[in-house]
Design a protein around this motif. Structure first.
Motif, PDB file in Angstrom:
ATOM      1  N   PHE A  41       3.841   3.757  15.930  1.00  0.00           N
ATOM      2  CA  PHE A  41       3.241   3.126  14.751  1.00  0.00           C
ATOM      3  C   PHE A  41       3.204   4.155  13.631  1.00  0.00           C
ATOM      4  N   LEU A  42       3.926   3.920  12.549  1.00  0.00           N
ATOM      5  CA  LEU A  42       3.970   4.838  11.419  1.00  0.00           C
ATOM      6  C   LEU A  42       3.545   4.097  10.160  1.00  0.00           C
ATOM      7  N   TYR A  43       2.592   4.675   9.449  1.00  0.00           N
ATOM      8  CA  TYR A  43       2.150   4.122   8.170  1.00  0.00           C
ATOM      9  C   TYR A  43       2.312   5.182   7.094  1.00  0.00           C
ATOM     10  N   ASN A  44       2.982   4.836   6.012  1.00  0.00           N
ATOM     11  CA  ASN A  44       3.092   5.698   4.845  1.00  0.00           C
ATOM     12  C   ASN A  44       2.418   5.009   3.665  1.00  0.00           C
ATOM     13  N   GLY A  45       1.364   5.603   3.153  1.00  0.00           N
ATOM     14  CA  GLY A  45       0.624   5.017   2.046  1.00  0.00           C
ATOM     15  C   GLY A  45      -0.719   5.689   1.895  1.00  0.00           C
ATOM     16  N   THR A  46      -1.561   5.131   1.026  1.00  0.00           N
ATOM     17  CA  THR A  46      -2.853   5.758   0.729  1.00  0.00           C
ATOM     18  C   THR A  46      -4.032   5.056   1.383  1.00  0.00           C
ATOM     19  N   ASP A  47      -3.823   3.893   1.990  1.00  0.00           N
ATOM     20  CA  ASP A  47      -4.927   3.168   2.642  1.00  0.00           C
ATOM     21  C   ASP A  47      -5.054   3.641   4.088  1.00  0.00           C
ATOM     22  N   ARG A  48      -5.300   4.950   4.252  1.00  0.00           N
ATOM     23  CA  ARG A  48      -5.186   5.573   5.571  1.00  0.00           C
ATOM     24  C   ARG A  48      -6.280   5.131   6.538  1.00  0.00           C
ATOM     25  N   THR A  74      -0.945  12.076  17.631  1.00  0.00           N
ATOM     26  CA  THR A  74      -1.434  11.638  16.333  1.00  0.00           C
ATOM     27  C   THR A  74      -0.623  12.275  15.212  1.00  0.00           C
ATOM     28  N   GLY A  75      -0.744  11.705  14.019  1.00  0.00           N
ATOM     29  CA  GLY A  75      -0.160  12.298  12.823  1.00  0.00           C
ATOM     30  C   GLY A  75      -0.996  11.904  11.621  1.00  0.00           C
ATOM     31  N   THR A  76      -1.385  12.888  10.815  1.00  0.00           N
ATOM     32  CA  THR A  76      -2.247  12.614   9.667  1.00  0.00           C
ATOM     33  C   THR A  76      -1.946  13.566   8.519  1.00  0.00           C
ATOM     34  N   THR A  77      -1.660  13.016   7.346  1.00  0.00           N
ATOM     35  CA  THR A  77      -1.663  13.768   6.099  1.00  0.00           C
ATOM     36  C   THR A  77      -2.330  12.874   5.054  1.00  0.00           C
ATOM     37  N   ASN A  78      -2.283  13.277   3.803  1.00  0.00           N
ATOM     38  CA  ASN A  78      -2.890  12.460   2.756  1.00  0.00           C
ATOM     39  C   ASN A  78      -2.195  11.121   2.578  1.00  0.00           C
ATOM     40  N   THR A  79      -0.958  11.027   3.027  1.00  0.00           N
ATOM     41  CA  THR A  79      -0.210   9.782   2.821  1.00  0.00           C
ATOM     42  C   THR A  79       0.422   9.245   4.106  1.00  0.00           C
ATOM     43  N   VAL A  80       0.013   9.765   5.244  1.00  0.00           N
ATOM     44  CA  VAL A  80       0.608   9.330   6.517  1.00  0.00           C
ATOM     45  C   VAL A  80      -0.480   9.178   7.580  1.00  0.00           C
ATOM     46  N   ILE A  81      -0.405   8.085   8.334  1.00  0.00           N
ATOM     47  CA  ILE A  81      -1.143   7.929   9.584  1.00  0.00           C
ATOM     48  C   ILE A  81      -0.136   7.441  10.615  1.00  0.00           C
ATOM     49  N   SER A  82      -0.043   8.129  11.738  1.00  0.00           N
ATOM     50  CA  SER A  82       0.935   7.722  12.744  1.00  0.00           C
ATOM     51  C   SER A  82       0.380   7.957  14.143  1.00  0.00           C
TER      52      SER A  82
END
Length: 555
Positions: free
Chosen positions: A516-523, A491-499
């Motif tokens: 699967f990598l997402y960079n943004g605020t709609d986590r 897993t990967g999680t910050t305020n602007t990343v979900i992976s």
């Protein structure tokens, strides 16, 4: 035929692969028992694991579409035309999930069959994106590759003077760090004091009763940088952003223990666990009640300050604080542990380097690296990642000093020369992914997963990943779906990343690697989307109704 869940990640159909290799002029090493490819570099460009090629499509890519409209998304190795519809349906499903759920931000995704060597889906596979804790996959791989799964670190106590028969040692005592993240209560009974209590017992057991010199804290195995570049200032008082040092104790977190006085208006008791040499300035009063409000911080002079109030019936409260000077903290804890056994040290605690020729007094080995990697990935422990990243760089560098620079150079060589990634596919300023300056491409992550699947340390790597619906950070995700007990990933999680990146076994037994990598605020929507995609991959079968012989995720 029954196939174990662990080993099925490395089961391939030899006749099918032989035909595929012949058709694509691939090397015979593709038929190695542990993976369908010897390394990512041996794959053809259109396997989806190669360096970037072409522009990204404006719409969701379909694996069966015409190559001229797909950019880098190309299928190879389909056994028959009848396979195309199932792959196309999967690509359409994943594309719809990525484009219709999340309202903002950027996606990067790629799914590759390790069994057949073709790309099932890709969207922005060569886009540099922040990985968050998916960076720990790179750290795990380079540490295992450089050091080996059974490697153990050793925290040593040494002396530079003679030991007399009366127990007097005339000289200095040295506490030398080896970059061991396992020097912690995590692996020993007895609370935060356990590691230094054990080491002190070993020292006392050699007959030392009195040290006339100083206690030297040796953290020179790493450079002096304690905070990686790219860590936000607001992180620095959180336990997940502890300082970095080759001599680290209890993940460089100290507990401040506050116990109310006997009655209202009495001073509360404030102590440290483990006991160490850090000065404490306490002003905590006791009041009636069961609550507490205690503010704790480190002042510019290095003192721990505790102020506030605690209720008479509040019981003992414990507060965590990040240690600013880890090596001195660890040495102070050893000094206190020695004193509790009657061993005195006359001098001060200082930073320094152990001289060549010093005599080893006692050593405390770490758990094997595979066990440390498992804790790092399953619980996503940043401190473990920072130490192990530098440990790998230190081992490979002629200077034998661990740093982000030596570790990053090792990672670059590993990714380009062994994994076959593009030279600019990964950039890191830390080993855990907390830095806002880190980036990777989804393709590089899947290339890494393909290589790790057949590496000599493959078992340790697979075993380190949380399992969907069952363990650690994936315990509550993808439950009651085909991914449960099957998909295992980091897993990967910050305020602007979900992976999420890892492995899953399709319904027909085909082994898939995905990133699967997402960079943004709609986590939250991004997380839900990733979980739906994971479940969809677990349901995939090229031939409708096919059922496989095992899964890849059961640990």
């Amino acid at each position: 035929m029954i196939v174990s869940r662990r080993l099925s990640a490395r089961i391939v159909c030899a006749p099918l692969l032989a035909a595929l290799c012949a058709a694509l002029s691939l090397p015979a090493s593709v038929l190695a028992q542990v993976a369908p490819v010897a390394n990512a570099a041996s794959l053809p460009d259109d396997a989806g694991l190669s360096a970037p090629s072409g522009a990204e499509p404006a719409r969701s890519p379909r694996a069966g579409a015409d190559a001229s409209s797909r950019g880098p998304v190309r299928r190879v190795g389909a056994s028959s035309a009848s396979a195309a519809p199932a792959v196309d349906v999967l690509a359409d499903d994943l594309g719809d999930l990525l484009t219709h759920r999340v309202r903002s931000g950027k996606w990067g995704a790629i799914v590759v069959s390790l069994t057949r060597g073709d790309t099932l889906y890709a969207l922005n596979p060569d886009e540099p994106l922040k990985p968050a804790s998916n960076m720990k996959l790179f750290t795990a791989a380079v540490a295992l590759d450089e050091l080996g799964a059974q490697h153990q670190f050793s925290t040593d106590v040494l002396r530079d003077g003679p030991l007399a028969t009366d127990g007097t040692m005339r000289g200095n005592l040295y506490l030398r760090g080896d970059g061991d993240p396992g020097l912690s209560q995590r692996y020993l009974d007895g609370g935060p004091s356990a590691p230094m209590n054990l080491l002190a017992h070993l020292v006392a057991g050699t007959g030392i009763k009195h040290v006339t010199g100083n206690l030297i804290a040796d953290a020179t195995a790493f450079d002096t940088s304690r905070v990686p570049e790219g860590w936000q200032h607001r992180y620095l008082q959180a336990s997940y952003a502890a300082r970095v040092s080759a001599l680290s104790l209890d993940e460089n977190i100290v507990l401040i223990v506050v116990h109310p006085g006997a009655s209202a208006n009495a001073e509360a008791s404030v102590s440290l666990d483990p006991a160490t040499n850090i000065p404490v300035r306490a002003s905590v009063r006791t009041v009636e009640g069961r609550g507490a409000r205690v503010i704790i911080y480190t002042d510019p002079s290095g003192n721990i300050v505790a102020r506030g109030w605690i209720g008479t019936h509040a019981g003992t409260r414990r507060y965590q604080l990040v240690v600013e000077h880890p090596a001195l903290f660890a040495a102070g804890a050893l000094r206190q542990a020695l004193a509790s056994l009657g061993v005195t040290v006359d001098g001060a605690i200082e930073l320094g380097k152990t001289p060549v020729g010093a005599t080893t007094v006692a050593s405390l080995p770490s758990p094997p690296l595979a066990r440390l990697i498992s804790a790092m990935n399953r619980e996503s422990i940043n401190h473990f990642a920072e130490l192990l990243f530098r440990d790998a760089g230190r081992h490979a560098d002629p200077s034998h000093i661990g740093s982000v620079e030596t570790a990053s150079a090792l990672l670059q060589r590993f990714m380009t020369q062994k994994v076959g990634a593009a030279p600019d596919a990964v950039h890191t300023t830390d080993g855990c992914g907390l830095s806002v300056l880190d980036y990777t491409t989804p393709r590089a992550l899947v290339q890494l997963l393909a290589y790790a699947n057949h590496a000599p340390w493959s078992d340790a790597f697979h075993a380190s990943l949380p399992v969907a619906g069952e363990s650690e950070l994936l315990r509550d995700r993808m439950r009651y779906t085909p991914a449960q007990g099957n998909l295992h990933a980091k897993t990967g999680t910050t305020n602007t990343v979900i992976s999420l990146a890892g492995y899953v076994t399709a319904r027909d037994g085909e082994i898939l690697a995905f990133a699967f990598l997402y960079n943004g605020t709609d986590r939250w929507r991004a997380k839900e989307t990733i979980d739906e995609m994971g479940a969809r991959l677990a349901k995939f079968a090229r031939v409708p109704g096919a059922a496989g012989v095992g899964t890849v995720g059961g640990m």
